[in-house]
Design an enzyme around this catalytic site. Structure first.
Site, mmCIF file in Angstrom:
data_model
loop_
_atom_site.group_PDB
_atom_site.id
_atom_site.type_symbol
_atom_site.label_atom_id
_atom_site.label_comp_id
_atom_site.label_asym_id
_atom_site.label_seq_id
_atom_site.Cartn_x
_atom_site.Cartn_y
_atom_site.Cartn_z
ATOM 1 N N SER A 14 6.317 73.585 28.102
ATOM 2 C CA SER A 14 7.575 72.803 27.411
ATOM 3 C C SER A 14 7.738 73.176 26.189
ATOM 4 C CB SER A 14 7.087 71.420 27.587
ATOM 5 O OG SER A 14 5.934 71.295 26.921
ATOM 6 N N ASP A 73 7.537 63.357 20.393
ATOM 7 C CA ASP A 73 7.017 62.603 21.503
ATOM 8 C C ASP A 73 5.551 62.654 21.190
ATOM 9 O OD1 ASP A 73 6.389 64.819 22.955
ATOM 10 O OD2 ASP A 73 7.926 64.331 24.206
ATOM 11 N N HIS A 116 4.880 66.621 22.051
ATOM 12 C CA HIS A 116 5.714 67.670 21.579
ATOM 13 C C HIS A 116 6.266 67.594 20.042
ATOM 14 C CE1 HIS A 116 6.175 67.444 26.036
ATOM 15 N NE2 HIS A 116 5.669 68.505 25.896
#
Ligand SMILES: *[C@@H]1O[C@H](CO)[C@@H](O)[C@H](O)[C@H]1NC(C)=O
Ligand SMILES: *[C@@H]1O[C@H](CO)[C@@H](O)[C@H](O)[C@H]1NC(C)=O
Ligand SMILES: *[C@@H]1O[C@H](CO)[C@@H](O)[C@H](O)[C@H]1NC(C)=O
Ligand SMILES: *[C@@H]1O[C@H](CO)[C@@H](O)[C@H](O)[C@H]1NC(C)=O
Ligand SMILES: *[C@@H]1O[C@H](CO)[C@@H](O)[C@H](O)[C@H]1NC(C)=O
Length: 357
Positions: free
Chosen positions: A34, A322, A325
């Site tokens: 990610s 978040d 991340h």
């Protein structure tokens, strides 16, 4: 008059600079999780690891959620920009059915990174059997189809020259370590890290055989300091066990890369120490413009970041977007450190030197 000449010279210098940057690095190929996904998982209809809804992308042009796990750009975008590219390489899944993009002389690489994925095939997959992520091995399989395409278009020799000057960025490992930690596996941690190393090494060798020569590897950050993990510590501190695994991963990959570059004398690499880079900011956030390095900007313990969550307005001051991340600001700092950083953060050369090598 004098001013005019100065401006002309300045513009010329910029043009030359960009031209040189592009000539040095014809393409960038990005693999991993990610931290580098620019929309891969959007193509997996059953994937639960996605970020294609607001407020993800709130600071992206037109506030568009793109699948990036960020309020805006991620490190892959910033690295492509620093390498002189006008746009971040497109997701492989976008290119696969639009092969005209690969055939164009302006082809500049591809992004295979898939949120939630890891070095191990099983990492990030769900038990229901539906495809949740694209594991690293499959990402390399996808690259191999681009390799074949390039050989068909350019011929073997030109394709090899093209790839030997291209950069291969890989940011992976965190999800394997999360999964190992959360499963309370009985496999001893040295053994687990060694297994990851063994497999990672074989993947790097596969990429080498497919023409890759310049590797920009990013190790695992202190993942025990993510807000999602800190809440498991009564003091709100980082989870030491996870951070230790991240440290061991870094020393393992460091050893592997030294060995690999001895086996293949024309291989060049740069290893970004994501652990050291992040700890440096956590210890001393102010000089980097961060005021909040322990809480996420978006969402909280009860509501994950998404349409129902609240999010901060001073996003530039947060390290975390978040609960796992980084913000766009943190991703930009990471990319600039990889690009031009000192030995403590990136070794034996930085990404700029790798591009020039
Ligand atoms: C590409 O096209 C094939 C054949 O039409 C289709 O099965 C596949 O799902 C497409 N892939 C993507 C990523 O859109
Ligand atoms: C991982 O999955 C791929 C298919 O995507 C398969 O070809 C490969 O053998 C698997 N690797 C391992 C180590 O199980
Ligand atoms: C929790 O954080 C404290 C620092 O605040 C640290 O000393 C301790 O080891 C952490 N606990 C765990 C389980 O990692
Ligand atoms: C960090 O942000 C959280 C949530 O937005 C807030 O509750 C906390 O007080 C902030 N901490 C600092 C040091 O600003
Ligand atoms: C948001 O909240 C609504 C109403 O409580 C709920 O129906 C919906 O499933 C929530 N959406 C998400 C993504 O959690």
């Amino acid at each position: 008059m004098g001013k005019k000449i100065f401006l002309v010279v300045l513009c010329l210098a910029t043009v030359l600079d960009l031209h040189l940057a592009n000539a040095e690095v014809p393409a960038v190929f990005i693999l991993g999780d990610s931290t580098a996904d620019t929309g891969t998982n959007n193509f997996l209809p059953d994937s639960k690891d996605r970020a294609d809804f607001p407020p993800y992308g709130i600071d992206f042009p037109h506030s568009r959620p793109t699948g990036r796990f960020s309020n805006g750009l991620n490190s892959a975008d910033f690295l492509a920009e620093l390498m002189g590219f006008k746009r971040s390489p497109l997701p492989f899944f976008y290119l696969v059915n639009n092969t005209k993009f690969i055939k164009r002389p302006s082809f500049r690489g591809a992004n295979f990174a898939s949120a939630g994925s890891g070095i191990l095939n099983i990492t990030g997959q769900t038990k229901n059997g539906l495809k949740n992520v694209v594991p690293l091995e499959e990402q390399i399989g996808q690259f191999s189809s681009i390799y074949s395409e390039l050989v068909a278009i350019k011929g073997q020799a030109s394709a090899e020259v093209f790839l030997s000057k291209s950069l291969f960025f890989i940011s992976v490992g965190s999800n394997d370590i999360f999964a190992y930690y959360l499963s309370r596996s009985t496999v001893p941690k040295q053994e687990f890290i060694a297994t990851l190393g063994f497999i990672y090494d074989s993947y790097l060798r596969t990429l080498y055989k497919l023409g890759a020569r310049k590797f920009g590897i990013i190790s695992v950050p202190p993942i025990g300091c993510c807000p999602a993990l800190r809440i498991q510590n009564t003091t709100g501190g980082c989870l030491e066990d996870l951070n230790n695994l991240a440290l061991e991963f870094h020393s393992m990959i460091n050893t592997q890369l030294i060995k690999l570059s001895t086996d293949y004398s024309d291989m060049k690499y740069s290893l970004g120490n994501a652990y050291e880079m992040t700890i440096n900011v956590l210890d001393n956030p102010c000089p980097f413009g961060f005021k909040n390095v322990s809480n996420p900007c978006c969402g909280d313990e009860r509501t994950p970041c998404g349409p129902n969550a609240t999010f901060c307005s001073n996003r530039r001051e947060y390290l975390f977007w978040d609960s796992v991340h980084p913000t766009q600001a943190a991703a930009g700092l990471a990319a600039r450190t990889l690009y031009g950083g000192e030995l403590r953060f990136v070794s034996p050369i930085n990404f700029k030197q790798l591009a020039d090598a």
